[in-house]
Design an enzyme around this catalytic site. Structure first.
Site, PDB file in Angstrom:
ATOM      1  N   HIS A  86     -32.414 -14.699  25.447  1.00 37.79           N
ATOM      2  CA  HIS A  86     -30.986 -13.691  25.323  1.00 37.79           C
ATOM      3  C   HIS A  86     -31.535 -12.763  25.708  1.00 37.79           C
ATOM      4  O   HIS A  86     -30.919 -11.401  25.487  1.00 37.79           O
ATOM      5  CB  HIS A  86     -30.888 -13.909  24.327  1.00 37.79           C
ATOM      6  CG  HIS A  86     -31.468 -13.138  22.934  1.00 37.79           C
ATOM      7  ND1 HIS A  86     -32.612 -14.303  22.345  1.00 37.79           N
ATOM      8  CD2 HIS A  86     -32.114 -12.311  22.435  1.00 37.79           C
ATOM      9  CE1 HIS A  86     -33.073 -13.235  21.322  1.00 37.79           C
ATOM     10  NE2 HIS A  86     -33.264 -12.144  21.337  1.00 37.79           N
ATOM     11  N   ASP A 132     -33.956 -20.960  23.956  1.00 37.90           N
ATOM     12  CA  ASP A 132     -33.668 -19.708  24.168  1.00 37.90           C
ATOM     13  C   ASP A 132     -35.054 -19.204  24.417  1.00 37.90           C
ATOM     14  O   ASP A 132     -36.369 -18.569  24.112  1.00 37.90           O
ATOM     15  CB  ASP A 132     -33.586 -19.321  23.164  1.00 37.90           C
ATOM     16  CG  ASP A 132     -33.320 -16.906  22.970  1.00 37.90           C
ATOM     17  OD1 ASP A 132     -33.133 -16.464  23.953  1.00 37.90           O
ATOM     18  OD2 ASP A 132     -33.500 -16.515  22.049  1.00 37.90           O
ATOM     19  N   GLN A 222     -35.527  -5.950  15.720  1.00 35.78           N
ATOM     20  CA  GLN A 222     -35.212  -6.103  16.446  1.00 35.78           C
ATOM     21  C   GLN A 222     -35.697  -5.052  17.892  1.00 35.78           C
ATOM     22  O   GLN A 222     -35.642  -4.473  16.928  1.00 35.78           O
ATOM     23  CB  GLN A 222     -33.264  -5.402  16.401  1.00 35.78           C
ATOM     24  CG  GLN A 222     -31.965  -5.393  15.820  1.00 35.78           C
ATOM     25  CD  GLN A 222     -32.301  -6.699  14.275  1.00 35.78           C
ATOM     26  OE1 GLN A 222     -32.808  -5.814  13.885  1.00 35.78           O
ATOM     27  NE2 GLN A 222     -32.001  -8.171  14.426  1.00 35.78           N
ATOM     28  N   GLY A 223     -35.502  -5.677  18.940  1.00 29.10           N
ATOM     29  CA  GLY A 223     -36.301  -5.447  19.592  1.00 29.10           C
ATOM     30  C   GLY A 223     -37.914  -6.094  19.512  1.00 29.10           C
ATOM     31  O   GLY A 223     -38.201  -5.966  20.823  1.00 29.10           O
ATOM     32  N   ASP A 224     -37.810  -7.276  19.047  1.00 24.98           N
ATOM     33  CA  ASP A 224     -39.038  -7.901  19.421  1.00 24.98           C
ATOM     34  C   ASP A 224     -38.714  -9.043  19.623  1.00 24.98           C
ATOM     35  O   ASP A 224     -39.718  -9.812  19.909  1.00 24.98           O
ATOM     36  CB  ASP A 224     -39.956  -8.648  17.975  1.00 24.98           C
ATOM     37  CG  ASP A 224     -39.982  -7.223  16.620  1.00 24.98           C
ATOM     38  OD1 ASP A 224     -41.057  -6.287  17.782  1.00 24.98           O
ATOM     39  OD2 ASP A 224     -40.323  -6.519  15.506  1.00 24.98           O
ATOM     40  N   SER A 225     -37.497  -9.684  20.180  1.00 22.44           N
ATOM     41  CA  SER A 225     -37.370 -10.354  20.241  1.00 22.44           C
ATOM     42  C   SER A 225     -38.396 -11.030  21.667  1.00 22.44           C
ATOM     43  O   SER A 225     -38.018 -10.052  22.344  1.00 22.44           O
ATOM     44  CB  SER A 225     -35.522 -11.161  20.863  1.00 22.44           C
ATOM     45  OG  SER A 225     -34.880 -11.214  19.832  1.00 22.44           O
TER      46      SER A 225
HETATM   47  N1  ARG Z   1     -32.784 -11.129  18.300  1.00 18.57           N
HETATM   48  C1  ARG Z   1     -33.654  -9.487  18.084  1.00 18.57           C
HETATM   49  C2  ARG Z   1     -34.354  -9.028  19.160  1.00 18.57           C
HETATM   50  O1  ARG Z   1     -33.633  -8.989  20.250  1.00 18.57           O
HETATM   51  C3  ARG Z   1     -34.760 -10.066  16.818  1.00 18.57           C
HETATM   52  C4  ARG Z   1     -34.530 -11.018  15.807  1.00 18.57           C
HETATM   53  C5  ARG Z   1     -36.156 -11.548  15.024  1.00 18.57           C
HETATM   54  N2  ARG Z   1     -34.494 -11.381  13.594  1.00 18.57           N
HETATM   55  C6  ARG Z   1     -35.899 -11.577  12.536  1.00 18.57           C
HETATM   56  N3  ARG Z   1     -35.175 -11.504  11.152  1.00 18.57           N
HETATM   57  N4  ARG Z   1     -37.088 -12.079  12.888  1.00 18.57           N
HETATM   58  O2  ARG Z   1     -34.850  -8.199  18.952  1.00 18.57           O
END
Ligand code: ARG
Length: 268
Positions: A86, A132, A222-225
């Site tokens: 993603h 993913d 968000q941003g850690d993904s």
């Molecule tokens: N989708 C998020 C990203 O793109 C990561 C989300 C992780 N969420 C969590 N609750 N651990 O950075």
């Protein structure tokens, strides 16, 4: 860079009215409990502390050509980075930069590599459906030491309660701003049954693993993904999705790397 624009929108909090879980990076449904770390001085990732790429040389971040950090990644060979599908969906290789050896995003430390190829698992559609995983090929061999990734021989590393390390430059609260510095935290892996209780049929045990404390407070955000979940000295997970961040009863969900080890190996 449709995917990057999407992520920019989500980081800016202009969440689409889309379902919370299907658009994993869009922070919606913020009726969730406020992370206990909100307002703590020095509280980071969510609930973490600063870390150095000298200690974790294989953690990298993905940036746009203008230098905007939007995801994490993990060096698994001198010129190969594992990240989330993603994070790279819709991107052209020429638009992606991989930054290694830079703790502080506002510095010029380390190396910025270009990407010559993006592989995305062919079955990937949405983070909540699994698959993913993405592998980037870099235009050079980096000097940073890569990390091994889990294979089918490493099922013991996925035992519930195992202490794991999460790392990234993402937001320090759900809907908050991204961290300037690399942050890390330690979280226990949860059992599959407990994660299924949290997320119902969105949790697919063969494709995902969850980590976090029952009471919340510590999580990727968000941003850690795309970044690493590490246990036993191996990459066991890829930051993927979750309900908010660090909310009680909602652990972070990570791609189960061992499941995809043959496909990752085929890209190296
Ligand atoms: N989708 C998020 C990203 O793109 C990561 C989300 C992780 N969420 C969590 N609750 N651990 O950075």
């Amino acid at each position: 860079m449709a995917a990057t624009l999407h992520r920019l929108r989500s980081l800016l909090g202009a969440a689409l009215a889309a379902a919370t879980l299907s658009m994993a990076c869009v922070s919606v449904a913020e009726a969730a409990p406020t992370p206990s770390t909100d307002g703590d001085v020095g509280a980071q990732i969510v609930g973490g502390t600063r870390a150095s790429t000298s200690t974790y040389p294989w953690v990298v971040y993905l940036a746009t050509s203008s230098g905007f950090q939007y995801c994490g990644g993990t060096l698994v060979a001198p010129n190969k980075v594992v990240t989330a599908a993603h994070c790279t969906e819709g991107d052209s290789a020429s638009a992606v930069r991989v930054v290694a050896g830079r703790d502080d995003k506002n510095s010029t430390a380390g190396t910025t590599a270009r990407v010559t190829k993006i592989w995305i698992h062919p079955s990937y559609t949405d983070a909540t459906r699994g698959y993913d995983v993405s592998v980037l090929t870099l235009d050079r061999n980096l000097s940073q030491t890569p990390i091994k990734f889990a294979t089918s021989a490493d099922s013991a590393l996925y035992t519930a309660g195992t202490s794991s390390t999460i790392l990234g430059w993402g937001t320090t609260s759900s809907g908050g701003s991204a961290s300037r510095y690399l942050l890390k935290a330690t979280v226990p892996l949860t059992s599959n049954s407990s994660c299924a209780s949290s997320y119902g049929s969105d949790f697919i045990a063969s494709a995902m693993v969850c980590a976090g404390y029952a009471q919340g407070g510590t999580d990727t955000c968000q941003g850690d993904s795309g970044g690493p979940l590490v246990a036993g000295g191996k990459l066991i997970g890829i930051t993927s999705w979750g309900e908010g961040c660090a909310a009680a009863g909602y652990p972070g969900v990570y791609t189960r790397v061992a499941t995809y080890a043959p496909q990752i190996q085929a890209q190296l």
